[in-house]
Design an enzyme around this catalytic site. Structure first.
Site, PDB file in Angstrom:
ATOM      1  NE  ARG A   1      16.928  -3.795 104.276  1.00 49.01           N
ATOM      2  CZ  ARG A   1      18.059  -3.188 103.938  1.00 49.01           C
ATOM      3  NH1 ARG A   1      18.658  -2.373 104.793  1.00 49.01           N
ATOM      4  NH2 ARG A   1      18.596  -3.349 102.752  1.00 49.01           N
TER       5      ARG A   1
ATOM      6  CB  SER B   1      14.186  -6.858  98.645  1.00 48.07           C
ATOM      7  OG  SER B   1      14.951  -7.960  99.059  1.00 48.07           O
TER       8      SER B   1
ATOM      9  CD  GLU C   1      14.331  -5.847 102.983  1.00 44.48           C
ATOM     10  OE1 GLU C   1      14.167  -4.895 102.199  1.00 44.48           O
ATOM     11  OE2 GLU C   1      15.350  -6.565 102.995  1.00 44.48           O
TER      12      GLU C   1
END
EC number: 1.3.1.98
Length: 306
Positions: A176, A226, A296
């Site tokens: 990420r 998410s 995230e």
């Protein structure tokens, strides 16, 4: 600089039709939240992006980049300065075993183009709702695959408005994260190198992944995808579930009853509701399991009282 002056100077360097003033950003986010952008620009060419960024850099104006708004929460206070939407940079070309795509194209569409050309390696992206630029920005991944596995290079614009090419290694793609994030670059194009494959097998894999996604994720409500990164040695959704937080609601936003890793807008929720719920979940999981959850999702913009 005064708004009228900024508008006049922008109209001198880019087409007037790609400029919107005081544009509500909730129109462009999956959460259906977000205040206004001072200037919302939709460039259709790399050169437009360069001109805008150079102008902003020269005049010390903040610049924010938006893809399709799938993994972002924009606060009700909106975004000052310039917002560049990359959605119009959506051309997808195929050359032998490579796909060259504009950063505004949906990564799902690139995955489908690969399938149509019997190219394998992007099946994992068949359910990722983000744009190509966003996927590179955060090294998007799912079901064991990630952008790092298949990207050849990305064409980027730096903060001075210069066009630079970064190879796979130079992109520094990790979980990420990427150099695009670290150096505040904007992706305008990306090339993916894939392998020849069997179209039926590719389609079968995509069907399987789509079924798994639809059975587990709360796609019937607006959400930011998410919410949390995977903490080392744990799964965020499992920690949230074991904290009895599924169904917990603040305002119109709740922790999904279908998948604890998601927060859904069930009743006209606001960005503030999202933020408050994120902080609550972080605090409960930290207290119960001594594990820190890191978002995230990107949270940007100004609070409504700022």
């Amino acid at each position: 600089m005064h708004k009228d002056t900024i508008l006049k100077e922008l109209e001198a360097i880019i087409p007037k039709e790609i400029i919107k003033v005081d544009e509500p950003l909730k129109r462009y986010t999956y959460t259906e939240t977000g205040g206004k952008a001072d200037f919302y620009l939709s460039p259709t060419q790399h050169e437009h992006v360069q001109e805008i960024v150079h102008f902003a850099y020269k005049n010390d104006l903040p610049v924010t980049y938006l893809g399709n708004g799938s993994n972002i929460i924009i606060r009700e206070g909106g975004i000052r300065g310039i917002v560049i939407s990359l959605l119009s940079l959506d051309k997808i070309d195929v050359s032998d075993d490579a796909i060259i795509s504009g950063s505004g194209a949906a990564i799902i569409d690139v995955s489908r183009t690969a399938r149509d050309k019997s190219l394998t390696g992007l099946e994992f992206a068949c359910g990722i709702p983000g744009s190509v630029g966003g996927a590179v920005f955060m090294n998007a991944g799912a079901y064991g695959g990630e952008i790092k596995d298949c990207i050849d290079y990305a064409l980027c614009v730096n903060h001075k408005g210069e066009l630079i090419t970064l190879t796979n290694n130079e992109l520094e793609l990790d979980y990420r994260s990427s150099v695009v994030q670290k150096d505040d670059l904007v992706v305008v194009e990306a090339a993916f190198t894939l392998e020849p494959g069997n179209q039926e097998e590719i389609q079968s894999k995509m069907d399987d992944l789509t079924e798994r996604r639809e059975s587990k994720q709360p796609l019937e409500y607006p959400s930011c995808g998410s919410v949390f990164q995977r903490p080392p040695g744990h799964f965020a959704g499992k920690l949230i579930q074991d904290s009895d937080l599924q169904g917990h609601r603040i305002g119109g936003v709740e922790v999904s009853k279908k998948h604890a890793g998601f927060m859904v807008n069930v009743d006209k929720g606001t960005a503030t509701n999202y933020e408050d719920l994120i902080h609550h979940v972080q605090n409960v999981v930290k207290e119960k399991f001594d594990v820190e959850l890191h978002p995230e999702v990107r949270i940007i913009g100004q609070h409504p009282d700022e």
